[in-house]
Design a protein around this motif. Sequence first.
Motif, mmCIF file in Angstrom:
data_model
loop_
_atom_site.group_PDB
_atom_site.id
_atom_site.type_symbol
_atom_site.label_atom_id
_atom_site.label_comp_id
_atom_site.label_asym_id
_atom_site.label_seq_id
_atom_site.Cartn_x
_atom_site.Cartn_y
_atom_site.Cartn_z
ATOM 1 N N ASP A 189 0.769 -1.091 -0.001
ATOM 2 C CA ASP A 189 -0.001 0.167 -0.116
ATOM 3 C C ASP A 189 0.915 1.113 -0.018
ATOM 4 O O ASP A 189 2.165 1.219 0.429
ATOM 5 C CB ASP A 189 -0.901 -0.008 1.541
ATOM 6 C CG ASP A 189 -1.692 1.183 1.497
ATOM 7 O OD1 ASP A 189 -2.560 1.363 0.871
ATOM 8 O OD2 ASP A 189 -1.315 1.984 2.229
ATOM 9 N N ASP A 218 -0.209 5.203 0.726
ATOM 10 C CA ASP A 218 -0.535 5.949 1.785
ATOM 11 C C ASP A 218 -0.629 5.355 3.096
ATOM 12 O O ASP A 218 -1.417 4.690 3.293
ATOM 13 C CB ASP A 218 -1.492 6.849 1.347
ATOM 14 C CG ASP A 218 -1.684 7.651 -0.124
ATOM 15 O OD1 ASP A 218 -0.769 8.419 -0.056
ATOM 16 O OD2 ASP A 218 -2.217 7.247 -0.915
ATOM 17 N N ASP A 223 -2.074 -0.067 5.682
ATOM 18 C CA ASP A 223 -2.381 0.676 6.856
ATOM 19 C C ASP A 223 -3.803 0.511 7.306
ATOM 20 O O ASP A 223 -4.264 0.998 8.439
ATOM 21 C CB ASP A 223 -1.558 1.931 6.907
ATOM 22 C CG ASP A 223 -2.500 2.901 5.886
ATOM 23 O OD1 ASP A 223 -2.436 2.448 4.817
ATOM 24 O OD2 ASP A 223 -3.253 3.906 6.409
HETATM 25 MG MG MG Z 1 -2.767 3.236 2.904
#
Ligand code: MG
Length: 343
Positions: free
Chosen positions: A22, A24, A288
Motif C-alpha cells: 500500500d 499512503d 495501514d
Molecule cells: Mg494506505
Amino acid sequence: SQVQTIETEKVKKAKNMAFAFDIDGVLVHGDRLIPEGRKALEILNGENELGIKIPHIFLTNGSGKPEQARCDQLTKILGQPVHVDQFIQSHTPMSALSEYYKTVLVVGGEGYKCREVAEQYGFKDIVVPNDIIAWDPTIAPYRVFTDEERATSRPRDFSNVTIEAILVFSDSRDYATDMQIIVDLLRSENGRFHTMAKDPVSQRIPIYFSQGDLLCPTEHPYPRMSQGAFRIGLEAMYRALTGVDLERVVYGKPEMATYKYADEVMSSWMGELHGEERLPENIYMVGDNPASDIIGGNMYGWNTCLVRTGVFQGGDNDENNPANFGVFPNVLEAVQTALRKQL
Ligand code: MG
Ligand code: G3P
C-alpha cells in the motif's frame, strides 16, 4: 559445499516470495516520505544478504494522476525505482471499461488531470464536470468558476450528448457541484442533461467508483474523508430523491477485481525480475487500513501485515479485520520479519 547448498536453498525461497505495498500511510504521507519505507525498498531492491531482488508491486487506492506521472513522483520521494509495470492505482483496472463506453463523465481529481488519465485508458469522448458548468452555469448555482477553469474546459451543447457512464476516478474537489451533476445524470433519460426520466431505474446510466475507502491518511493528524464517504453521501441523496437504491460498481482494494488484476501484474513482474511469469507461493501485503488492505489480502490468501503509520491506530490487532501475519510499528519491521520467516 554445505554453505553453497544453504545459499541456493535461500535463493530458491527468495524467488518464491513477493510483496504488495500500500502507499499512503505505509510508504508516504501525502508527499512526505515515511523513512522506513525507503529502507524497506532498498532491501527488496537487492541490499540484502543474498544480493537478490525480491519482487514487489504497489497496490494503492490512490488516484487522480496518470500512472507514469505518479510513478515518477514516488521514485523521487522514495529514492527507489517505482516502475509503471509494478504499479496499480485504484482506477488502473478501469481502463478495460473503455471498450464498452465511448462518452463518459469522469469525476474527481485536480483540475483536468483525470481527463488525461481517461485519455490514456483509451476513452474516446471524455467529459468532466467543468465542461458542463462552462456550458450551463445554472446547473451548479453556487459554483464560482475561475478563468483558469474556463480556459481548460470544453463546453458544447450537452443537451445533445448522450453520456453512457459515470466514472468517479478520484476524490471530488467540490462535493456540491459534482453531486449535483451526478444526480442530474442518474435521474436523466439515458444520460442526457436537461431531461428527467419518468422511471428512475430503467433509463439510468451506470456509475463506477475507483475505490471505496472512507478515510485516507494525510499530513493532517486525523485521516481525511475519501471517495467512500463521497459515495455514501451520494447514495443517501439519491435514495432520498428517488426512493430507490443506487446500483453501483466499486473498484480498488478490497474488491476482488482489483486483486485479480494485481495477480496479473505480480506474475508479469516476477517474469521481469526472475525470468519466469508465475505467482510466488508467499505473498505479503503491507497496509495501514484494515478495512481495505487487510480484509482484501486476507480474503485473497495473502499474508497480511498491518502497520501503525497510517489509518490504523488501535490495540494489538484490528478487531474486525485482524492482520494474519501481524501488526508492526512500520513497513521496515514488517518486511524484515517476513524475510526472516521465509529465508
Ligand atoms: Mg494506505
Ligand atoms: O484512500 C485514498 C488513498 O489515497 C489511499 O491510498 O495507498 O493507502 O491505498 P493507499
